[in-house]
Scaffold this active site. Sequence first.
Site, mmCIF file in Angstrom:
data_model
loop_
_atom_site.group_PDB
_atom_site.id
_atom_site.type_symbol
_atom_site.label_atom_id
_atom_site.label_comp_id
_atom_site.label_asym_id
_atom_site.label_seq_id
_atom_site.Cartn_x
_atom_site.Cartn_y
_atom_site.Cartn_z
ATOM 1 N N HIS A 187 -32.434 -5.468 -58.148
ATOM 2 C CA HIS A 187 -32.053 -6.828 -58.523
ATOM 3 C C HIS A 187 -33.267 -7.559 -59.115
ATOM 4 O O HIS A 187 -34.423 -7.308 -58.725
ATOM 5 C CB HIS A 187 -31.629 -7.636 -57.289
ATOM 6 C CG HIS A 187 -30.330 -7.207 -56.667
ATOM 7 N ND1 HIS A 187 -29.496 -6.244 -57.187
ATOM 8 C CD2 HIS A 187 -29.711 -7.661 -55.542
ATOM 9 C CE1 HIS A 187 -28.425 -6.114 -56.405
ATOM 10 N NE2 HIS A 187 -28.537 -6.955 -55.404
ATOM 11 N N CYS A 210 -29.763 -9.175 -49.551
ATOM 12 C CA CYS A 210 -30.740 -8.461 -50.399
ATOM 13 C C CYS A 210 -31.372 -9.376 -51.459
ATOM 14 O O CYS A 210 -32.594 -9.322 -51.679
ATOM 15 C CB CYS A 210 -30.091 -7.255 -51.055
ATOM 16 S SG CYS A 210 -28.524 -7.594 -51.866
HETATM 17 P P1 NAP Z 1 -21.192 1.876 -48.988
HETATM 18 O O1 NAP Z 1 -22.003 2.685 -49.931
HETATM 19 O O2 NAP Z 1 -19.789 1.549 -49.372
HETATM 20 O O3 NAP Z 1 -21.192 2.646 -47.562
HETATM 21 C C1 NAP Z 1 -20.419 2.207 -46.480
HETATM 22 C C2 NAP Z 1 -20.746 3.019 -45.237
HETATM 23 O O4 NAP Z 1 -19.946 2.522 -44.159
HETATM 24 C C3 NAP Z 1 -20.400 4.508 -45.368
HETATM 25 O O5 NAP Z 1 -21.303 5.271 -44.603
HETATM 26 C C4 NAP Z 1 -19.015 4.567 -44.734
HETATM 27 O O6 NAP Z 1 -18.687 5.840 -44.207
HETATM 28 C C5 NAP Z 1 -19.189 3.598 -43.593
HETATM 29 N N1 NAP Z 1 -17.891 3.138 -43.125
HETATM 30 C C6 NAP Z 1 -16.915 2.535 -43.838
HETATM 31 N N2 NAP Z 1 -15.835 2.331 -43.049
HETATM 32 C C7 NAP Z 1 -16.158 2.794 -41.818
HETATM 33 C C8 NAP Z 1 -15.461 2.887 -40.579
HETATM 34 N N3 NAP Z 1 -14.210 2.434 -40.435
HETATM 35 N N4 NAP Z 1 -16.107 3.440 -39.525
HETATM 36 C C9 NAP Z 1 -17.359 3.917 -39.645
HETATM 37 N N5 NAP Z 1 -18.074 3.873 -40.804
HETATM 38 C C10 NAP Z 1 -17.468 3.317 -41.866
HETATM 39 O O7 NAP Z 1 -21.869 0.475 -48.671
HETATM 40 P P2 NAP Z 1 -23.432 0.060 -48.723
HETATM 41 O O8 NAP Z 1 -23.751 -0.465 -50.057
HETATM 42 O O9 NAP Z 1 -24.260 1.158 -48.147
HETATM 43 O O10 NAP Z 1 -23.429 -1.208 -47.770
HETATM 44 C C11 NAP Z 1 -23.393 -1.111 -46.365
HETATM 45 C C12 NAP Z 1 -23.736 -2.477 -45.753
HETATM 46 O O11 NAP Z 1 -25.029 -2.869 -46.187
HETATM 47 C C13 NAP Z 1 -22.806 -3.626 -46.134
HETATM 48 O O12 NAP Z 1 -22.693 -4.511 -45.040
HETATM 49 C C14 NAP Z 1 -23.521 -4.291 -47.277
HETATM 50 O O13 NAP Z 1 -23.165 -5.652 -47.422
HETATM 51 C C15 NAP Z 1 -24.963 -4.153 -46.802
HETATM 52 N N6 NAP Z 1 -25.964 -4.208 -47.870
HETATM 53 C C16 NAP Z 1 -25.841 -3.434 -48.985
HETATM 54 C C17 NAP Z 1 -26.818 -3.515 -49.963
HETATM 55 C C18 NAP Z 1 -26.748 -2.699 -51.234
HETATM 56 O O14 NAP Z 1 -27.587 -2.932 -52.122
HETATM 57 N N7 NAP Z 1 -25.821 -1.761 -51.369
HETATM 58 C C19 NAP Z 1 -27.909 -4.356 -49.808
HETATM 59 C C20 NAP Z 1 -28.017 -5.119 -48.642
HETATM 60 C C21 NAP Z 1 -27.037 -5.028 -47.677
HETATM 61 P P3 NAP Z 1 -17.780 6.886 -45.059
HETATM 62 O O15 NAP Z 1 -18.704 7.511 -46.063
HETATM 63 O O16 NAP Z 1 -17.339 7.847 -44.020
HETATM 64 O O17 NAP Z 1 -16.680 6.113 -45.691
#
Ligand code: NAP
Length: 337
Positions: A245, A130
């Site tokens: 950011h 990001c």
């Molecule tokens: P998050 O809010 O913690 O959400 C994680 C997601 O993954 C939830 O839907 C969760 O489902 C699911 N998950 C976790 N464990 C799982 C499993 N064992 N099986 C199936 N689903 C599972 O994280 P996020 O910020 O959205 O980030 C997600 C990805 O995007 C990461 O790789 C992160 O590095 C990337 N990313 C994030 C951002 C940002 O600004 N946040 C920016 C760029 C990239 P449950 O709700 O059921 O737990």
Amino acid sequence: MSQLKHVAIAGATGAVGVEMLKCLEQRDFPVGKLSLLASARSVGKTMTFRGEEIPVQELTPESFKGVDIALFSAGGGISKEFAPHAVACNAVVIDNSSAFRMEPEVPLVVPEVNGADVKGHAGIIANPNCTTIITLMGLNPLHQAFGGVQRIIASSYQAVSGSGAQGIIELEAQNKALALGEPIPERKVYPHQIASNVIPHVDVFLDNGYTKEEMKMHFEGRKILHAPNLVASVTCVRVPVYRSHAVAVTAEFTNPPSVEAARLAITSAPGVHVVDDVTAQPAKYPTPLDVTNGDDCLVGRIRRDLVFAERGLTFWVVGDQIRKGAALNAVQIGELL
Ligand code: NAP
């Protein structure tokens, strides 16, 4: 033949997954069927898409039968485990994690910068980091205008939602405790208190003293800009901001830049605008609040750099990292497909 696609979101309930759903709806993506996938914890929940309640299903290897486009946003481990199953079902995976970004056969794409790279995909396309996406939205127009970027020095100011839903919860809890004069609750996400603080530590430390997040700008920047000799020295800092950011960037180019030509280049580029008038009252420059929930990145504080002298510029770029840094960029890649 129907142009409507069966789209799946793996990680639909997360910070990025929720935003992906919004982007698909707001951009009128040609969705014929939508599969919302998350962990077993989320089974029983529903999410709304175009006024319809859609149940969240548990992600399994069988989730991808008939899926055309699979948006992955559940972390690198989940992508590594399940993306091959999606590809085996002939879905094209657009992956938000860092799992495949540096694989030579996987295009790493910011549509406004290197959209043509999607053509070479073999089933998986990666969404860049990001902070890298937001930096390149400001830097690429200058890279194009001034004969290529050679070196950058950057410092990021990264919001807690970059750590997912848990980062937001931790800052909220600490802010509340500070306001009530209560002890700070036990930390789960950050190595130090984040409320009323800044932490120069995003992701894990590597042998060279930089963090993995900092080196992403170096390696991913080279791949996206097709600039194999680019060198980036980055300090990534977590700040007590909920969303969006900001990055302070100093860049050295092959040809001498001017501030006027830089403004023109950025103004002419898609998805990025100049907000830069330090003579106004109050002075105009973009802040995280200005871009939150928006699609475009904003650039300000453009000036000749005193260190890189005749070949350097310094600027400030801000973007919503959940939208342009993740969900929107992924949906835009889907649109290219
Ligand atoms: P998050 O809010 O913690 O959400 C994680 C997601 O993954 C939830 O839907 C969760 O489902 C699911 N998950 C976790 N464990 C799982 C499993 N064992 N099986 C199936 N689903 C599972 O994280 P996020 O910020 O959205 O980030 C997600 C990805 O995007 C990461 O790789 C992160 O590095 C990337 N990313 C994030 C951002 C940002 O600004 N946040 C920016 C760029 C990239 P449950 O709700 O059921 O737990």
